[in-house]
Design an enzyme around this catalytic site. Sequence first.
Site, PDB file in Angstrom:
ATOM      1  N   GLY A  13       0.724  -1.300  -0.045  1.00 40.27           N
ATOM      2  CA  GLY A  13       0.003  -0.001   0.087  1.00 40.27           C
ATOM      3  C   GLY A  13       1.015   1.362  -0.139  1.00 40.27           C
ATOM      4  O   GLY A  13       1.764   1.346   0.703  1.00 40.27           O
ATOM      5  N   ARG A  74       1.043  -5.102  -5.238  1.00 37.82           N
ATOM      6  CA  ARG A  74       1.231  -6.081  -4.563  1.00 37.82           C
ATOM      7  C   ARG A  74       1.489  -7.164  -5.416  1.00 37.82           C
ATOM      8  O   ARG A  74       0.536  -7.690  -6.062  1.00 37.82           O
ATOM      9  CB  ARG A  74      -0.075  -6.103  -3.652  1.00 37.82           C
ATOM     10  N   ASP A 105       5.224  -4.884   5.931  1.00 34.65           N
ATOM     11  CA  ASP A 105       5.922  -6.272   6.282  1.00 34.65           C
ATOM     12  C   ASP A 105       5.733  -7.118   5.072  1.00 34.65           C
ATOM     13  O   ASP A 105       6.518  -7.904   4.978  1.00 34.65           O
ATOM     14  CB  ASP A 105       5.157  -6.458   7.671  1.00 34.65           C
ATOM     15  N   THR A 127       4.402   2.407   5.872  1.00 35.05           N
ATOM     16  CA  THR A 127       3.000   1.847   5.846  1.00 35.05           C
ATOM     17  C   THR A 127       2.183   2.747   6.716  1.00 35.05           C
ATOM     18  O   THR A 127       2.636   2.861   7.982  1.00 35.05           O
ATOM     19  CB  THR A 127       2.680   0.272   6.124  1.00 35.05           C
ATOM     20  N   ASP A 129      -0.367   1.820   8.228  1.00 31.05           N
ATOM     21  CA  ASP A 129      -0.754   1.081   9.285  1.00 31.05           C
ATOM     22  C   ASP A 129       0.226   0.964  10.537  1.00 31.05           C
ATOM     23  O   ASP A 129      -0.338   0.437  11.830  1.00 31.05           O
ATOM     24  CB  ASP A 129      -0.814  -0.441   8.767  1.00 31.05           C
ATOM     25  N   ASP A 131       2.452  -1.199  11.320  1.00 27.78           N
ATOM     26  CA  ASP A 131       2.381  -2.409  12.066  1.00 27.78           C
ATOM     27  C   ASP A 131       3.612  -3.016  11.932  1.00 27.78           C
ATOM     28  O   ASP A 131       3.491  -4.335  11.842  1.00 27.78           O
ATOM     29  CB  ASP A 131       1.231  -2.974  11.566  1.00 27.78           C
ATOM     30  N   ARG A 173      -6.306  -3.046   8.263  1.00 22.03           N
ATOM     31  CA  ARG A 173      -7.043  -4.606   8.004  1.00 22.03           C
ATOM     32  C   ARG A 173      -6.588  -5.561   9.209  1.00 22.03           C
ATOM     33  O   ARG A 173      -7.464  -6.136   9.647  1.00 22.03           O
ATOM     34  CB  ARG A 173      -6.661  -4.920   6.632  1.00 22.03           C
TER      35      ARG A 173
HETATM   36  O1  F6P Z   1      -1.772   0.380   3.472  1.00 25.87           O
HETATM   37  C1  F6P Z   1      -2.240  -0.371   4.344  1.00 25.87           C
HETATM   38  C2  F6P Z   1      -3.694  -0.623   4.101  1.00 25.87           C
HETATM   39  O2  F6P Z   1      -4.148   0.717   3.975  1.00 25.87           O
HETATM   40  C3  F6P Z   1      -4.759  -1.577   5.004  1.00 25.87           C
HETATM   41  O3  F6P Z   1      -4.972  -0.826   6.130  1.00 25.87           O
HETATM   42  C4  F6P Z   1      -5.853  -1.699   4.256  1.00 25.87           C
HETATM   43  O4  F6P Z   1      -6.379  -2.969   4.790  1.00 25.87           O
HETATM   44  C5  F6P Z   1      -5.017  -2.346   2.847  1.00 25.87           C
HETATM   45  O5  F6P Z   1      -3.845  -1.176   2.863  1.00 25.87           O
HETATM   46  C6  F6P Z   1      -5.852  -1.887   1.877  1.00 25.87           C
HETATM   47  O6  F6P Z   1      -5.152  -1.617   0.565  1.00 25.87           O
HETATM   48  P1  F6P Z   1      -5.340  -2.110  -0.620  1.00 25.87           P
HETATM   49  O7  F6P Z   1      -7.006  -2.335  -1.088  1.00 25.87           O
HETATM   50  O8  F6P Z   1      -4.655  -1.251  -1.730  1.00 25.87           O
HETATM   51  O9  F6P Z   1      -4.836  -3.688  -0.934  1.00 25.87           O
END
Ligand code: F6P
Length: 322
Positions: A13, A74, A105, A127, A129, A131, A173
């Site tokens: 992300g 991704r 991560d 990120t 997040d 995390d 998430r």
């Molecule tokens: O960047 C982290 C994050 O925002 C999470 O909190 C979220 O669940 C996820 O990415 C969603 O990203 P994408 O829909 O781009 O995979």
Amino acid sequence: MSIKTIGVLTSGGDAPGMNAALRAVVRTGIAHDITTYGINRGYEGLINGEFEKLTARSVSGILQRGGTIIRTARSERFRDKKFRDRAMEMCKVFGIEALVVIGGDGSYRGALDFLKEGMNCVVIPATIDNDISSTEYCIGYDTALNTALSAIDKLRDTAYSHERVAVIEVMGRHAGYIAINDGIAGGADAIVIPELKYNFQQDIIKPIMEGRNRGKRDHCIVIAEGVGDTAKICKDIEETTGIRTVCTILGYIQRGGSPSARDRLMASKMGFKAVEILNEGRFNKAICLKDNKIVDIDIEEALRMEKASFDYDMNLAKILAM
Ligand code: F6P
């Protein structure tokens, strides 16, 4: 061994500050006579050979820009050794001796797989997040936290005027950092995060009703997206309390925007450190913030570390929610 050519990619992300980190990598490289190739679309671009030589000028004017100018992805394919071998071939074609990976991560795991194939890697935490257990800070988190907080403040204004419950879903998430810290900073009555089990009556309805009994007329509930169906929780609150309850899912707006001063600074320092490490001939490191200092540890060790408990902050949030 002195490194002459490196690659840099952003993965997972996007996060505000990724560009600032990229700029720092390229310019620190130039200071050490290291050529940097930007790899487009994360590990996907690595497999496809989407490499582009970056100069001081190609990273100018990006410090204040959100997102990532070299784009991100991704990559499912990178989990497969066949495609990692292809990526390795691409690196050989361009003479890449080490790779700087900027991401979360999942990106760290990609780097760990790639270093097992023989590529030197350094990872920079980025990120929203926040995390990654090995570091106290991830690039992008502060900007996202402030974006979500300004939305929470606005939603509280209208909830106050109409004497409503505002349910606000923030990103995360698998991680509750935005929810818990914005819940505290935004004065939420209740905060729900994926890391901790919650009881609907005890943890959501009780604080709302206790607040009502103390004369409170508006309420704010902050929920991390990973908890589940926020719209359903919202409906259940309205049905149980009889108070009009409105739901707002903040979504991707939290990922964009110009990075805050903190994110630009962290990104600049971490990007600088990543290339300094490579220039010293040290490899396979994860950049971390620890006790307010930028340090490095082995990537494998970084991935083994466990997240700190949320109990202390959750307790404090409950006490302050009166
Ligand atoms: O960047 C982290 C994050 O925002 C999470 O909190 C979220 O669940 C996820 O990415 C969603 O990203 P994408 O829909 O781009 O995979």
